[in-house]
Write a protein that holds these residues in place. Sequence first.
Motif, PDB file in Angstrom:
ATOM      1  N   TRP A 105      79.199 126.281 -68.019  1.00 33.11           N
ATOM      2  CA  TRP A 105      80.451 127.618 -66.651  1.00 33.11           C
ATOM      3  C   TRP A 105      80.846 127.567 -65.707  1.00 33.11           C
ATOM      4  N   ALA A 106      79.668 125.984 -65.162  1.00 36.06           N
ATOM      5  CA  ALA A 106      79.677 126.347 -63.464  1.00 36.06           C
ATOM      6  C   ALA A 106      80.581 124.665 -63.708  1.00 36.06           C
ATOM      7  N   ARG A 107      80.892 124.419 -64.631  1.00 37.30           N
ATOM      8  CA  ARG A 107      81.459 123.076 -64.481  1.00 37.30           C
ATOM      9  C   ARG A 107      82.802 123.199 -64.575  1.00 37.30           C
ATOM     10  N   THR A 108      82.711 124.208 -65.809  1.00 41.63           N
ATOM     11  CA  THR A 108      84.384 124.315 -66.135  1.00 41.63           C
ATOM     12  C   THR A 108      85.329 125.504 -65.772  1.00 41.63           C
ATOM     13  N   ARG A 109      84.237 126.733 -65.448  1.00 43.12           N
ATOM     14  CA  ARG A 109      85.096 128.079 -64.682  1.00 43.12           C
ATOM     15  C   ARG A 109      84.836 127.826 -63.531  1.00 43.12           C
ATOM     16  N   GLY A 110      83.444 127.117 -62.903  1.00 38.88           N
ATOM     17  CA  GLY A 110      83.575 127.023 -61.198  1.00 38.88           C
ATOM     18  C   GLY A 110      82.106 128.072 -60.472  1.00 38.88           C
ATOM     19  N   ALA A 111      81.527 127.391 -60.003  1.00 42.37           N
ATOM     20  CA  ALA A 111      80.495 128.332 -59.325  1.00 42.37           C
ATOM     21  C   ALA A 111      80.167 128.110 -57.908  1.00 42.37           C
ATOM     22  N   ILE A 112      80.024 129.849 -57.061  1.00 37.98           N
ATOM     23  CA  ILE A 112      79.480 129.877 -55.559  1.00 37.98           C
ATOM     24  C   ILE A 112      78.437 128.859 -55.309  1.00 37.98           C
ATOM     25  N   ASP A 113      79.487 127.451 -54.146  1.00 37.90           N
ATOM     26  CA  ASP A 113      78.642 126.536 -53.389  1.00 37.90           C
ATOM     27  C   ASP A 113      77.992 127.949 -52.521  1.00 37.90           C
ATOM     28  N   SER A 114      76.587 128.052 -52.113  1.00 37.53           N
ATOM     29  CA  SER A 114      75.844 129.633 -51.815  1.00 37.53           C
ATOM     30  C   SER A 114      75.947 128.899 -50.640  1.00 37.53           C
ATOM     31  N   ILE A 115      75.488 127.696 -50.187  1.00 35.12           N
ATOM     32  CA  ILE A 115      74.802 127.399 -49.094  1.00 35.12           C
ATOM     33  C   ILE A 115      76.399 126.552 -48.373  1.00 35.12           C
ATOM     34  N   ALA A 116      76.539 126.494 -48.366  1.00 36.83           N
ATOM     35  CA  ALA A 116      78.042 126.353 -48.021  1.00 36.83           C
ATOM     36  C   ALA A 116      78.460 127.107 -47.446  1.00 36.83           C
ATOM     37  N   TYR A 117      78.887 128.200 -48.239  1.00 33.01           N
ATOM     38  CA  TYR A 117      79.101 130.043 -47.881  1.00 33.01           C
ATOM     39  C   TYR A 117      79.039 130.770 -46.677  1.00 33.01           C
ATOM     40  N   GLN A 118      77.124 130.377 -46.905  1.00 35.78           N
ATOM     41  CA  GLN A 118      76.944 131.165 -45.382  1.00 35.78           C
ATOM     42  C   GLN A 118      75.941 130.174 -44.937  1.00 35.78           C
ATOM     43  N   GLN A 119      76.759 129.051 -44.913  1.00 34.23           N
ATOM     44  CA  GLN A 119      76.882 128.148 -43.403  1.00 34.23           C
ATOM     45  C   GLN A 119      78.445 129.119 -42.498  1.00 34.23           C
ATOM     46  N   ALA A 120      79.384 129.338 -43.417  1.00 33.92           N
ATOM     47  CA  ALA A 120      80.546 129.867 -42.780  1.00 33.92           C
ATOM     48  C   ALA A 120      80.762 131.134 -42.015  1.00 33.92           C
ATOM     49  N   ALA A 121      80.169 131.893 -43.183  1.00 35.24           N
ATOM     50  CA  ALA A 121      79.933 133.681 -43.872  1.00 35.24           C
ATOM     51  C   ALA A 121      79.442 134.300 -42.962  1.00 35.24           C
ATOM     52  N   ASP A 122      78.759 133.884 -41.461  1.00 40.65           N
ATOM     53  CA  ASP A 122      78.520 134.977 -39.786  1.00 40.65           C
ATOM     54  C   ASP A 122      80.199 135.222 -38.583  1.00 40.65           C
ATOM     55  N   HIS A 123      81.029 133.311 -39.492  1.00 47.21           N
ATOM     56  CA  HIS A 123      82.182 133.386 -38.502  1.00 47.21           C
ATOM     57  C   HIS A 123      83.578 133.766 -39.257  1.00 47.21           C
ATOM     58  N   GLN A 124      84.020 133.983 -40.714  1.00 54.46           N
ATOM     59  CA  GLN A 124      84.375 133.407 -41.710  1.00 54.46           C
ATOM     60  C   GLN A 124      84.066 133.797 -42.809  1.00 54.46           C
ATOM     61  N   ILE A 125      85.921 134.971 -42.910  1.00 52.21           N
ATOM     62  CA  ILE A 125      85.724 136.017 -44.157  1.00 52.21           C
ATOM     63  C   ILE A 125      86.315 134.896 -45.316  1.00 52.21           C
ATOM     64  N   MET A 126      85.446 135.098 -46.528  1.00 54.74           N
ATOM     65  CA  MET A 126      85.610 134.154 -47.251  1.00 54.74           C
ATOM     66  C   MET A 126      85.852 135.224 -48.823  1.00 54.74           C
ATOM     67  N   VAL A 127      86.520 135.183 -49.887  1.00 57.89           N
ATOM     68  CA  VAL A 127      86.820 135.483 -50.525  1.00 57.89           C
ATOM     69  C   VAL A 127      87.140 135.096 -51.901  1.00 57.89           C
ATOM     70  N   ILE A 128      86.312 135.247 -53.009  1.00 63.58           N
ATOM     71  CA  ILE A 128      87.188 134.483 -54.519  1.00 63.58           C
ATOM     72  C   ILE A 128      88.594 134.738 -54.673  1.00 63.58           C
ATOM     73  N   PRO A 129      88.551 133.977 -55.557  1.00 62.03           N
ATOM     74  CA  PRO A 129      90.218 133.226 -55.599  1.00 62.03           C
ATOM     75  C   PRO A 129      91.147 134.701 -56.593  1.00 62.03           C
ATOM     76  N   SER A 130      91.863 135.550 -56.550  1.00 62.99           N
ATOM     77  CA  SER A 130      91.961 136.231 -57.454  1.00 62.99           C
ATOM     78  C   SER A 130      93.340 135.340 -58.083  1.00 62.99           C
ATOM     79  N   PRO A 131      94.122 136.320 -59.767  1.00 63.71           N
ATOM     80  CA  PRO A 131      94.776 136.229 -60.078  1.00 63.71           C
ATOM     81  C   PRO A 131      95.809 136.407 -58.953  1.00 63.71           C
TER      82      PRO A 131
END
Length: 381
Positions: free
Chosen positions: A327-353
């Motif tokens: 599933w992660a390879r074909t549909r996607g999975a969040i890179d939690s480490i990269a996200y957490q490094q940026a989360a305190d200074h930048q809002i990121m979202v899951i892409p929508s339709p």
Amino acid sequence: MLINNWYVAARTHEIGETPFKSRMLGLDFVLFRDSTGKINCMSDVCCHRGGALHRGEVKGDCIACPYHGWEFNGGGACTKIPAMGDEITIPKRARLDSYPVQEKMGMMWVFLGDEDEATRPVIPDWYEPYLNAPEWRILTYDYIYTDVNWMRLGENSVDTSHPSFVHKAFGSRINPKASIVPITDTDYGATVTRVRAAPPNSQKSAAMQKILPTDRKTTRVTLEFSMVGITEMLYQEMTAEISQVLFSARTPIDEHNTKSYGFQARNFLMEPDQDHERLKGLFQAIEEDHNIVRFVKPKFTPKSTTEEFLIEADGMELTYRRKVYEWARTRGAIDSIAYQQAADHQIMVIPSPARKSDPKGWVHKPVPLQDVPAAEAIAAE
């Protein structure tokens, strides 16, 4: 954590006249009912100055941010900016990611991803035949929280060897040897049926001891899981006439915490005054699982099978991992480490339709995704 997937955000009855916050996959979302009663879900963070929308109010078909009063409709478009007056044309960039929702089995499922409707996976309907069947008694629980990683919990649930040692009421150490039986792959999961030695009746409640045969030798269990909604169903046949069905859907709050929604159906001891004892037994089994898994190390599933001494009886657990990686390879999975490094200074979202169909002109950036190799490569490491 997997994207382009359905997750339970809440029980339907939890979403009333005020905005409802749900944390999923390490991000915050807001759900609200518009003037017609339709439930909408979008990112909880206002694109203006980062206000938390769930602390605002519903105004007709829109939700108003509590910080500066910006209003957004169910599709995520801003419809009002009070500080600019009513005469202006609101820029298209003033918008939020909004996600498809579906009510099923009394739960609100949200599709967190940008996949087109035509190719989105279908939420499993395993449990629906039991919901309105008079020969089955249904129990529900709103959700159970645990401070355990979702994938570790999933592996435990499909592990058919651990009940002999973990569960007091239905585990049996009389013959813990696991029978090796075929595992059947499904589109997004797998299913297996095993016959095990029945535990002594003395381990059961007084009410169960009265209805179970004293000479019972075996119990038959069919287990099925799907990556869609991180769902599982267990059908336990204690005798030809006495069975129960357990259904659960797990929503990762983040990498370290999980909430589970579920049902239990039974065709025995149907009286309402038996419900308390049945739920007590269910919650005891869930807590027994949690008290094992929360102490398992490492906290996250190892990326290579060589980091554990796995045996043939671990077939369902390995299948579960393979389906996660696929599933992660074909549909996607969040890179939690990269996200957490940026989360305190930048809002990121899951892409929508909407973002997929119109990718330019968004304030918030999409979450980083993992680069996942083929499952076969991971297994071969």
